[in-house]
Design a protein around this motif. Structure first.
Motif, PDB file in Angstrom:
ATOM      1  N   ALA A  86     -66.019   3.998 -93.009  1.00 30.16           N
ATOM      2  CA  ALA A  86     -64.629   3.937 -93.051  1.00 30.16           C
ATOM      3  C   ALA A  86     -63.781   4.460 -94.107  1.00 30.16           C
ATOM      4  CB  ALA A  86     -64.477   2.342 -92.750  1.00 30.16           C
ATOM      5  N   LEU A  87     -64.317   4.532 -95.197  1.00 27.53           N
ATOM      6  CA  LEU A  87     -63.562   5.085 -96.361  1.00 27.53           C
ATOM      7  C   LEU A  87     -63.673   6.353 -96.586  1.00 27.53           C
ATOM      8  CD1 LEU A  87     -64.478   2.331 -99.210  1.00 27.53           C
ATOM      9  CD2 LEU A  87     -62.242   2.917 -98.040  1.00 27.53           C
ATOM     10  N   LEU A  88     -64.986   6.987 -96.176  1.00 21.49           N
ATOM     11  CA  LEU A  88     -65.219   8.365 -96.192  1.00 21.49           C
ATOM     12  C   LEU A  88     -64.551   9.148 -95.122  1.00 21.49           C
ATOM     13  CD1 LEU A  88     -66.896  10.591 -97.378  1.00 21.49           C
ATOM     14  CD2 LEU A  88     -68.830  10.037 -95.557  1.00 21.49           C
ATOM     15  N   PHE A  89     -64.500   8.527 -93.900  1.00 15.58           N
ATOM     16  CA  PHE A  89     -63.652   9.119 -92.750  1.00 15.58           C
ATOM     17  C   PHE A  89     -62.037   9.064 -92.669  1.00 15.58           C
ATOM     18  CE2 PHE A  89     -68.184   9.110 -91.380  1.00 15.58           C
ATOM     19  CZ  PHE A  89     -68.398  10.549 -91.475  1.00 15.58           C
ATOM     20  N   GLY A  90     -61.713   8.337 -93.799  1.00 15.76           N
ATOM     21  CA  GLY A  90     -60.221   8.150 -93.693  1.00 15.76           C
ATOM     22  C   GLY A  90     -59.505   7.135 -92.964  1.00 15.76           C
ATOM     23  N   ALA A  91     -60.181   6.099 -92.884  1.00 17.38           N
ATOM     24  CA  ALA A  91     -59.729   4.961 -92.051  1.00 17.38           C
ATOM     25  C   ALA A  91     -58.537   4.409 -92.825  1.00 17.38           C
ATOM     26  CB  ALA A  91     -60.559   3.915 -91.948  1.00 17.38           C
ATOM     27  N   ILE A  92     -58.440   4.409 -94.113  1.00 16.88           N
ATOM     28  CA  ILE A  92     -57.589   3.903 -95.089  1.00 16.88           C
ATOM     29  C   ILE A  92     -56.653   5.167 -95.424  1.00 16.88           C
ATOM     30  CG2 ILE A  92     -57.213   2.507 -97.154  1.00 16.88           C
ATOM     31  CD1 ILE A  92     -58.591   1.008 -94.819  1.00 16.88           C
ATOM     32  N   SER A  93     -55.227   4.902 -95.307  1.00 18.13           N
ATOM     33  CA  SER A  93     -54.340   5.748 -95.966  1.00 18.13           C
ATOM     34  C   SER A  93     -53.534   5.497 -97.079  1.00 18.13           C
ATOM     35  CB  SER A  93     -53.375   6.124 -94.856  1.00 18.13           C
ATOM     36  OG  SER A  93     -52.842   5.266 -94.414  1.00 18.13           O
ATOM     37  N   ASP A  94     -54.149   4.555 -97.876  1.00 22.21           N
ATOM     38  CA  ASP A  94     -53.519   4.141 -99.250  1.00 22.21           C
ATOM     39  C   ASP A  94     -53.418   5.401-100.235  1.00 22.21           C
ATOM     40  OD1 ASP A  94     -52.944   3.236-101.838  1.00 22.21           O
ATOM     41  OD2 ASP A  94     -53.472   1.162-101.046  1.00 22.21           O
ATOM     42  N   PRO A  95     -52.209   5.691-100.732  1.00 20.08           N
ATOM     43  CA  PRO A  95     -52.062   6.727-101.697  1.00 20.08           C
ATOM     44  C   PRO A  95     -52.810   6.707-102.905  1.00 20.08           C
ATOM     45  CG  PRO A  95     -49.798   5.287-101.285  1.00 20.08           C
ATOM     46  CD  PRO A  95     -50.941   4.868-100.414  1.00 20.08           C
ATOM     47  N   ARG A  96     -53.119   5.233-103.287  1.00 16.97           N
ATOM     48  CA  ARG A  96     -53.858   5.181-104.450  1.00 16.97           C
ATOM     49  C   ARG A  96     -55.332   5.557-104.408  1.00 16.97           C
ATOM     50  NH1 ARG A  96     -51.738  -1.041-105.197  1.00 16.97           N
ATOM     51  NH2 ARG A  96     -51.926  -0.398-102.915  1.00 16.97           N
ATOM     52  N   LEU A  97     -55.697   5.789-103.131  1.00 17.41           N
ATOM     53  CA  LEU A  97     -57.356   6.111-102.876  1.00 17.41           C
ATOM     54  C   LEU A  97     -57.217   7.619-102.208  1.00 17.41           C
ATOM     55  CD1 LEU A  97     -58.133   2.989-100.933  1.00 17.41           C
ATOM     56  CD2 LEU A  97     -58.558   3.365-103.479  1.00 17.41           C
ATOM     57  N   GLN A  98     -56.166   8.347-102.106  1.00 18.18           N
ATOM     58  CA  GLN A  98     -56.244   9.669-101.979  1.00 18.18           C
ATOM     59  C   GLN A  98     -56.853  10.563-102.985  1.00 18.18           C
ATOM     60  OE1 GLN A  98     -55.457  10.691 -98.779  1.00 18.18           O
ATOM     61  NE2 GLN A  98     -55.369   8.344 -98.125  1.00 18.18           N
ATOM     62  N   GLY A  99     -57.855  11.295-102.568  1.00 14.31           N
ATOM     63  CA  GLY A  99     -58.230  12.187-103.614  1.00 14.31           C
ATOM     64  C   GLY A  99     -59.460  11.735-104.645  1.00 14.31           C
ATOM     65  N   VAL A 100     -59.810  10.170-104.494  1.00 10.52           N
ATOM     66  CA  VAL A 100     -60.595   9.577-105.368  1.00 10.52           C
ATOM     67  C   VAL A 100     -62.067   9.555-104.732  1.00 10.52           C
ATOM     68  CG1 VAL A 100     -60.933   7.270-106.509  1.00 10.52           C
ATOM     69  CG2 VAL A 100     -58.793   7.923-106.000  1.00 10.52           C
ATOM     70  N   ASN A 101     -62.935  10.000-105.559  1.00  8.68           N
ATOM     71  CA  ASN A 101     -64.296   9.798-105.185  1.00  8.68           C
ATOM     72  C   ASN A 101     -64.982   8.693-105.733  1.00  8.68           C
ATOM     73  OD1 ASN A 101     -64.186  12.453-103.882  1.00  8.68           O
ATOM     74  ND2 ASN A 101     -64.600  13.444-105.801  1.00  8.68           N
ATOM     75  N   PHE A 102     -65.432   7.978-104.816  1.00 14.36           N
ATOM     76  CA  PHE A 102     -66.111   6.519-105.289  1.00 14.36           C
ATOM     77  C   PHE A 102     -67.453   6.246-104.211  1.00 14.36           C
ATOM     78  CE2 PHE A 102     -62.337   5.271-102.895  1.00 14.36           C
ATOM     79  CZ  PHE A 102     -62.923   4.248-101.926  1.00 14.36           C
ATOM     80  N   SER A 103     -68.325   5.454-104.571  1.00  9.51           N
ATOM     81  CA  SER A 103     -69.443   5.129-104.018  1.00  9.51           C
ATOM     82  C   SER A 103     -69.440   3.642-103.713  1.00  9.51           C
ATOM     83  CB  SER A 103     -70.736   5.856-104.785  1.00  9.51           C
ATOM     84  OG  SER A 103     -71.786   5.173-104.015  1.00  9.51           O
ATOM     85  N   VAL A 104     -69.859   3.052-102.479  1.00  8.91           N
ATOM     86  CA  VAL A 104     -70.160   1.829-102.217  1.00  8.91           C
ATOM     87  C   VAL A 104     -71.439   1.555-102.643  1.00  8.91           C
ATOM     88  CG1 VAL A 104     -70.110  -0.159-100.436  1.00  8.91           C
ATOM     89  CG2 VAL A 104     -68.415   1.764-100.287  1.00  8.91           C
ATOM     90  N   THR A 105     -71.783   0.958-103.799  1.00  8.56           N
ATOM     91  CA  THR A 105     -73.154   0.681-104.243  1.00  8.56           C
ATOM     92  C   THR A 105     -73.928  -0.578-103.786  1.00  8.56           C
ATOM     93  OG1 THR A 105     -72.495  -0.394-106.222  1.00  8.56           O
ATOM     94  CG2 THR A 105     -72.726   2.168-106.319  1.00  8.56           C
ATOM     95  N   GLY A 106     -73.160  -1.583-103.130  1.00  6.47           N
ATOM     96  CA  GLY A 106     -73.676  -2.567-102.659  1.00  6.47           C
ATOM     97  C   GLY A 106     -72.714  -3.603-101.987  1.00  6.47           C
ATOM     98  N   VAL A 107     -73.427  -4.517-101.169  1.00  9.88           N
ATOM     99  CA  VAL A 107     -72.489  -5.613-100.675  1.00  9.88           C
ATOM    100  C   VAL A 107     -73.367  -6.850-100.919  1.00  9.88           C
ATOM    101  CG1 VAL A 107     -71.490  -6.546 -98.608  1.00  9.88           C
ATOM    102  CG2 VAL A 107     -71.371  -4.058 -99.089  1.00  9.88           C
ATOM    103  N   LYS A 108     -72.913  -8.011-101.401  1.00  8.65           N
ATOM    104  CA  LYS A 108     -73.374  -9.133-101.404  1.00  8.65           C
ATOM    105  C   LYS A 108     -72.586 -10.152-100.615  1.00  8.65           C
ATOM    106  CE  LYS A 108     -76.843  -8.505-104.116  1.00  8.65           C
ATOM    107  NZ  LYS A 108     -78.361  -8.308-103.491  1.00  8.65           N
ATOM    108  N   VAL A 109     -73.420 -10.864 -99.510  1.00  9.81           N
ATOM    109  CA  VAL A 109     -72.647 -11.788 -98.717  1.00  9.81           C
ATOM    110  C   VAL A 109     -73.032 -13.059 -99.003  1.00  9.81           C
ATOM    111  CG1 VAL A 109     -72.288 -12.326 -96.107  1.00  9.81           C
ATOM    112  CG2 VAL A 109     -72.573  -9.914 -96.833  1.00  9.81           C
TER     113      VAL A 109
END
Length: 138
Positions: free
Chosen positions: A20-43
């Motif tokens: 979702a983050l990679l394919f632009g589902a979020i259009s927040d300007p603070r996240l535009q052009g930022v490269n980050f990786s989702v390293t894990g999820v704990k539920v």
């Protein structure tokens, strides 16, 4: 140790959030052009809260700003996940920076310093003093 089901849920959420983050589902300007990786999820065991760990790959970006952008986009991201993943209920998303990579690098640096014996500086001064001291006495 997490059960197989919990591991599958965590991996499904991790992939869904990353897509979702990679394919632009979020259009927040603070996240535009930022490269980050989702390293894990704990539920948690009730599947009501998911801690999402991210690593910032853009060193020139402010971590607090990126984290604020992710946190404000959490609701929209949850709605996006409802169409992407096969779960009855999507847990609340809480974003945190993954410190494990930095911690691992710091430990590796310390271990390499320990493993490498300190090199004693070669001193020519001791030789010169011995030779000079003998010549002054004659």
């Amino acid at each position: 140790m997490a059960s197989n089901r919990m591991q599958r849920v965590e991996e499904t959420l991790r992939r869904g959030i990353a897509d979702a983050l990679l394919f632009g589902a979020i259009s927040d300007p603070r996240l535009q052009g930022v490269n980050f990786s989702v390293t894990g999820v704990k539920v948690d065991t009730e599947l009501t809260l998911a801690r999402v760990f991210v690593d910032l790959l853009s060193p020139d970006r402010d971590r607090a700003t990126v984290l604020a952008g992710l946190r404000s986009a959490a609701g929209a991201l949850r709605r996006e996940l409802q169409g992407r993943v096969q779960l009855r209920r999507i847990p609340e998303l809480r974003f945190e920076f993954d410190e494990s990579i930095q911690r691992g690098l710091r430990i590796e640096t310390i271990l390499s310093e320990i493993a490498t014996p300190p090199v004693a500086p070669k001193s020519d001064e001791g030789k010169d003093e011995d030779e000079g001291g003998e010549g002054d006495g004659d």
